[in-house]
Design an enzyme around this catalytic site. Structure first.
Site, mmCIF file in Angstrom:
data_model
loop_
_atom_site.group_PDB
_atom_site.id
_atom_site.type_symbol
_atom_site.label_atom_id
_atom_site.label_comp_id
_atom_site.label_asym_id
_atom_site.label_seq_id
_atom_site.Cartn_x
_atom_site.Cartn_y
_atom_site.Cartn_z
ATOM 1 N N TYR A 145 -61.848 45.983 -27.823
ATOM 2 C CA TYR A 145 -61.713 45.117 -28.998
ATOM 3 C C TYR A 145 -61.219 45.965 -30.153
ATOM 4 O O TYR A 145 -61.712 47.082 -30.366
ATOM 5 C CB TYR A 145 -63.072 44.497 -29.354
ATOM 6 C CG TYR A 145 -63.038 43.652 -30.615
ATOM 7 C CD1 TYR A 145 -62.388 42.420 -30.628
ATOM 8 C CD2 TYR A 145 -63.654 44.083 -31.799
ATOM 9 C CE1 TYR A 145 -62.356 41.636 -31.783
ATOM 10 C CE2 TYR A 145 -63.634 43.308 -32.959
ATOM 11 C CZ TYR A 145 -62.981 42.086 -32.940
ATOM 12 O OH TYR A 145 -62.960 41.317 -34.085
ATOM 13 N N ASP A 242 -58.940 54.137 -31.335
ATOM 14 C CA ASP A 242 -59.749 53.274 -32.180
ATOM 15 C C ASP A 242 -61.176 53.828 -32.124
ATOM 16 O O ASP A 242 -61.916 53.611 -31.174
ATOM 17 C CB ASP A 242 -59.682 51.829 -31.671
ATOM 18 C CG ASP A 242 -60.520 50.892 -32.520
ATOM 19 O OD1 ASP A 242 -61.303 51.387 -33.354
ATOM 20 O OD2 ASP A 242 -60.408 49.666 -32.333
ATOM 21 N N LYS A 270 -67.241 51.083 -39.596
ATOM 22 C CA LYS A 270 -68.661 51.104 -39.226
ATOM 23 C C LYS A 270 -69.414 52.329 -39.751
ATOM 24 O O LYS A 270 -69.708 52.422 -40.915
ATOM 25 C CB LYS A 270 -68.805 50.979 -37.708
ATOM 26 C CG LYS A 270 -68.318 49.619 -37.184
ATOM 27 C CD LYS A 270 -68.848 49.335 -35.802
ATOM 28 C CE LYS A 270 -68.126 48.218 -35.090
ATOM 29 N NZ LYS A 270 -68.652 46.885 -35.309
HETATM 30 N N1 PMP Z 1 -62.434 48.299 -33.295
HETATM 31 C C1 PMP Z 1 -63.589 48.370 -32.637
HETATM 32 C C2 PMP Z 1 -63.698 49.332 -31.495
HETATM 33 C C3 PMP Z 1 -64.667 47.583 -33.011
HETATM 34 O O1 PMP Z 1 -65.836 47.649 -32.334
HETATM 35 C C4 PMP Z 1 -64.528 46.713 -34.129
HETATM 36 C C5 PMP Z 1 -65.685 45.850 -34.607
HETATM 37 N N2 PMP Z 1 -66.579 45.451 -33.662
HETATM 38 C C6 PMP Z 1 -63.296 46.667 -34.777
HETATM 39 C C7 PMP Z 1 -62.267 47.474 -34.359
HETATM 40 C C8 PMP Z 1 -63.095 45.774 -35.954
HETATM 41 O O2 PMP Z 1 -63.785 46.257 -37.041
HETATM 42 P P1 PMP Z 1 -64.233 45.284 -38.237
HETATM 43 O O3 PMP Z 1 -65.252 44.350 -37.688
HETATM 44 O O4 PMP Z 1 -64.778 46.222 -39.279
HETATM 45 O O5 PMP Z 1 -63.011 44.570 -38.693
#
Ligand code: PMP
Length: 447
Positions: A145, A242, A270
């Protein structure tokens, strides 16, 4: 305003919220069954609207690495932002200070840019890669994701019948946006090499979670990560790590520091600011220099809240906490993660239950399968009913884990060794019940 009957307040608050916010929550996956609404979060614990206390292994989807309302962090943020709020012109000293820290720790971070979330960071990374290479294709991996936007909103936890197709996460997504997406199986070197041999000269970017925490804890193998680095370099494609979950949680330098693989671009959010809204894109000088934060350059980069002093101060304070005492926070988190995993393994062996407790550092899951989980196909063998039942049983006993398939658990620095041993005692009870129910079902005895 809400009824005082202890057993009902969470449900009533959730119901009232549903009359004001669609579904009563502010982001997908926040609505769970049983309904939970929280009124307090301190350290490693949260309290629901009924006053029930939980050891919080949800940890804000992994954002609150130190703990909720960390007093040192709060004081530091107050101190750093005493003289400045958002100005929105020029740089602040705080932005410079955090960038210096990031450059010190993250191997591939030659230049950095701030935003407010992980989705923004992956959006900018992908658009930059397309602009820099003049190519359209983006490669992602099944199960990963990377945010909610049209460039990449597909093939997360796809059902088996959707595998091999483009499985969009949202209606309203422009089909043209996903037309240029290719989805490959994770940890499959041959599939990646094959795609690159076929159309590597059209690939702008390859993006991955180096540990796919979206489906629990699936670690990129050294051969796989090396193949991605080799293949993208040869084709002139941009390799994007990511590290929204792995960054700062597993090491100050992210998983790239641990794996020794240097991506071209990296996205963070995060844990970098312990739950304050901070996202960041970091990477190669020649790529990052194409943003129009340098006047005249071709790639748009904007955002009123980018580099917000409060979030940036929280980033500085979080990194200071992680730097302290020679990385004591990470060492403790890794030790507690190992203890949880080992304890769950021992319980599973004693009960003869086919479980695969798995962790990397502070992230842990208990897969209900008889095989190690190293691919998305392995994750699909996880027994969803048992997985969710386990999390529900833990919630009942005061340990908050999202009651949804494949959702991971996080330790925070505010957790204690007693939280770990308490969780193992609770897990023993829940797993014993699951093992008994399974044995009953197998023998045809209905309790
Ligand atoms: N990349 C990863 C690996 C994630 O786990 C998330 C959020 N769960 C995101 C991108 C998106 O981040 P945000 O919710 O801060 O937009």
């Amino acid at each position: 305003m809400y009824p005082s009957s202890a057993s009902e307040r969470s449900a009533r608050l959730s119901a009232h919220a549903s009359t004001l916010l669609p579904g009563g929550v502010s982001s997908s996956l926040r609505k769970v069954s049983p309904s939970l609404a929280f009124t307090r979060a301190v350290g490693g614990r949260v309290w629901d609207a009924d006053g029930k206390e939980y050891v919080d292994f949800h940890a804000s989807f992994g954002a609150t690495l130190l703990g909720h309302g960390d007093p040192v962090l709060r004081e530091r943020v107050r101190e750093l932002t005493e003289d400045i709020d958002l100005v929105g012109l020029g740089p602040t000293e705080l932005e410079v200070r955090l960038a210096e820290k990031v450059r010190t720790h993250v191997p591939s971070a030659e230049l950095v840019l701030y935003c407010s979330s992980g989705s923004e960071a992956t959006y900018h990374a992908i658009r930059l890669a397309r602009a820099a290479t003049g190519r359209p294709l983006v490669v992602k991996f099944q199960g990963g994701y990377h945010g909610w936007h049209d460039y990449i909103g597909a093939n997360v936890i796809s059902p088996p019948e959707k595998l091999g197709t483009i499985d969009s996460t949202s209606d309203g997504t422009l089909p043209q946006a996903l037309e240029w997406l290719r989805v490959l199986p994770f940890n499959d070197v041959a599939a990646f090499d094959e795609l690159m041999a076929e159309c590597g000269d059209q690939v702008a970017a390859v993006i991955l979670e180096p540990i796919v925490h979206t489906i629990g804890c699936v670690v990129g193998s050294p051969e796989f990560l090396a193949a991605l680095r080799r293949g993208t370099e040869k084709a002139g494609s941009v390799l994007i790590f990511d590290e929204v979950v792995t960054g700062f949680r597993h090491a100050l330098g992210g998983f790239q520091q641990i794996s020794g693989i240097r991506p071209d671009l990296t996205t963070f959010a995060k844990a970098i600011a312990n739950g304050y809204p901070l996202g960041m894109l970091a990477g190669r000088y020649d790529l990052m220099s194409q943003f129009n934060t340098i006047p005249g350059q071709p790639v748009m980069y904007g955002g009123t809240f980018n580099g917000h002093p409060i979030s940036v101060a929280a980033g500085i304070a979080t990194i200071e906490a992680l730097e302290a005492d020679d990385g004591a926070v990470h060492k403790r988190l890794f030790a507690m993660g190992q203890a949880l995993r080992d304890g769950l393994v021992a319980i599973g062996e004693r009960l003869g239950l086919a479980i695969r407790p798995t962790h990397f550092g502070s992230v842990f899951v208990c897969y209900f399968t008889d095989r190690p989980v190293t691919t998305f196909a392995d994750a699909l063998t996880n027994d969803e009913d048992a997985y969710v039942a386990f999390h529900r049983g833990m919630i009942e006993r005061g340990y908050l884990m999202i009651p949804m398939n494949l959702k991971r658990n996080h330790l925070m620095a505010a957790h204690t060794e007693a939280d770990v041993s308490g969780a193992l005692e609770a897990a023993d009870e829940v797993l014993t019940t699951i093992a008994r129910d399974r044995a009953g079902a197998a023998s045809g005895v209905v309790a």
